[in-house]
Write a protein that holds these residues in place. Sequence first.
Motif, mmCIF file in Angstrom:
data_model
loop_
_atom_site.group_PDB
_atom_site.id
_atom_site.type_symbol
_atom_site.label_atom_id
_atom_site.label_comp_id
_atom_site.label_asym_id
_atom_site.label_seq_id
_atom_site.Cartn_x
_atom_site.Cartn_y
_atom_site.Cartn_z
ATOM 1 N N TYR A 79 7.818 23.126 29.938
ATOM 2 C CA TYR A 79 6.806 22.614 30.880
ATOM 3 C C TYR A 79 5.873 23.744 31.315
ATOM 4 N N ARG A 80 6.443 24.903 31.643
ATOM 5 C CA ARG A 80 5.634 26.033 32.076
ATOM 6 C C ARG A 80 4.794 26.589 30.923
ATOM 7 N N LEU A 94 13.100 14.981 33.011
ATOM 8 C CA LEU A 94 13.869 15.722 32.019
ATOM 9 C C LEU A 94 14.859 14.867 31.244
ATOM 10 N N GLY A 101 13.290 19.503 37.438
ATOM 11 C CA GLY A 101 12.912 20.868 37.101
ATOM 12 C C GLY A 101 13.630 21.914 37.933
ATOM 13 N N HIS A 102 13.775 23.106 37.360
ATOM 14 C CA HIS A 102 14.468 24.212 38.007
ATOM 15 C C HIS A 102 13.547 25.413 38.135
ATOM 16 N N HIS A 103 13.658 26.110 39.256
ATOM 17 C CA HIS A 103 12.921 27.359 39.443
ATOM 18 C C HIS A 103 13.645 28.516 38.762
ATOM 19 N N ALA A 146 8.095 20.981 41.126
ATOM 20 C CA ALA A 146 9.423 21.014 40.504
ATOM 21 C C ALA A 146 10.409 20.333 41.445
ATOM 22 N N THR A 166 16.770 24.246 32.733
ATOM 23 C CA THR A 166 15.919 25.433 32.688
ATOM 24 C C THR A 166 15.128 25.514 31.386
ATOM 25 N N VAL A 193 7.683 17.766 37.594
ATOM 26 C CA VAL A 193 8.766 17.876 36.620
ATOM 27 C C VAL A 193 10.036 17.415 37.339
ATOM 28 N N THR A 196 4.601 17.917 28.027
ATOM 29 C CA THR A 196 3.676 18.405 29.057
ATOM 30 C C THR A 196 2.289 18.623 28.490
ATOM 31 N N ASP A 230 15.231 30.574 35.986
ATOM 32 C CA ASP A 230 15.052 30.575 34.531
ATOM 33 C C ASP A 230 15.992 31.558 33.854
ATOM 34 N N THR A 246 12.317 22.954 31.645
ATOM 35 C CA THR A 246 11.323 23.452 32.600
ATOM 36 C C THR A 246 10.518 24.585 31.980
#
Length: 335
Positions: free
Chosen positions: A197-198, A244, A180-182, A213, A191, A177, A164, A184, A194
């Motif tokens: 990435y964050r 991913l 990607g997953h919210h 995401a 996760t 992403v 990223t 965490d 992701t």
Amino acid sequence: MIEVAREAGVSAMTVSNVINGRPGVSAATRRRVLDAVAKLGYQVNLAARHLRAGRTGTVGLIVPDLDGVYYAQLADRLSRRMEGRGHHLALVHTAGRRERELEALSLGRLSMYDGVIMSLIQVEAADLEGPTFDTPVIFIGERPVPTTFDHVMMDNVGGALLATRHLLSTGSRRIAVIGGHHDDEVDNMPTLRTRGYRQAHAELGAEVDERLAVPLEAFTMEEGYRGLMRLHESGVPFDGAFALTDAAALGALRALADLGLRVPDDVQVIGFDNGKETGFLTPRLSSVEPGNDIMADTVMALLQERIRPDAADDGAAPRRHIMLPARLELRESTR
């Protein structure tokens, strides 16, 4: 073996030394023995040898997926490293289901192998606290395991951070992403990647649009294709895509081509796994190299150490938890 010794004019011990690759045999004698082996069609009875040694001659590789590229290539790497070491690899497919993972770890199943290499998806560390295994088990992947087991991990967070960060540094500001997953709260592959990435966005003070995401039902080419198409149809703008897995990235590349978007001019794309196929795509896919060869070498070294004849003496010693470094392999799909 006696017939081979008689044919070559040497002792049975010399034949054994040649067959087992031991030093101390001259080149001329070794050649005579090998010629006699070829002439008589002599074959080593591996089953009898392993039975005498109290071994099976088999190492189990227990994985959640046999359809994807990553585990197939891992199996190939491990199998090649076992050549000439008296073991062969047996693949077991769990489909990532908890009951099948637990079944694979049952004492009856483990007794079939001299050692086991296993990737967990559903079984938790608490499930592994009680039982003790006579068969060495080396875990791979991101699922936490007790310190009583060897564990070799790739740096999911660090690899995603590198990917990223590169996309941001080369001009992309709205990076999807793919997969990607919210959520965490649980440490699993989606996760953790992701999270990296964050972290890359946070480093540069860039805002993350949660709509970028794109969750996937599976990390396959088909799902990668569908995920990117859903994002496009939603109308949310994007100029980069971090998938991913390489498989999801392949699907995303196909979707972008079908949409008439140029890679990397309109959308940069980077994957994760650095599979062998990434260098043969159009465009060639940039990917996170998670230490594929190092993973195979490290697992093999641990396995050899754990199944050596005197390994039982250190059975209570703490095992090793090893995090492998990640790096980027940049190709044509990124700037």
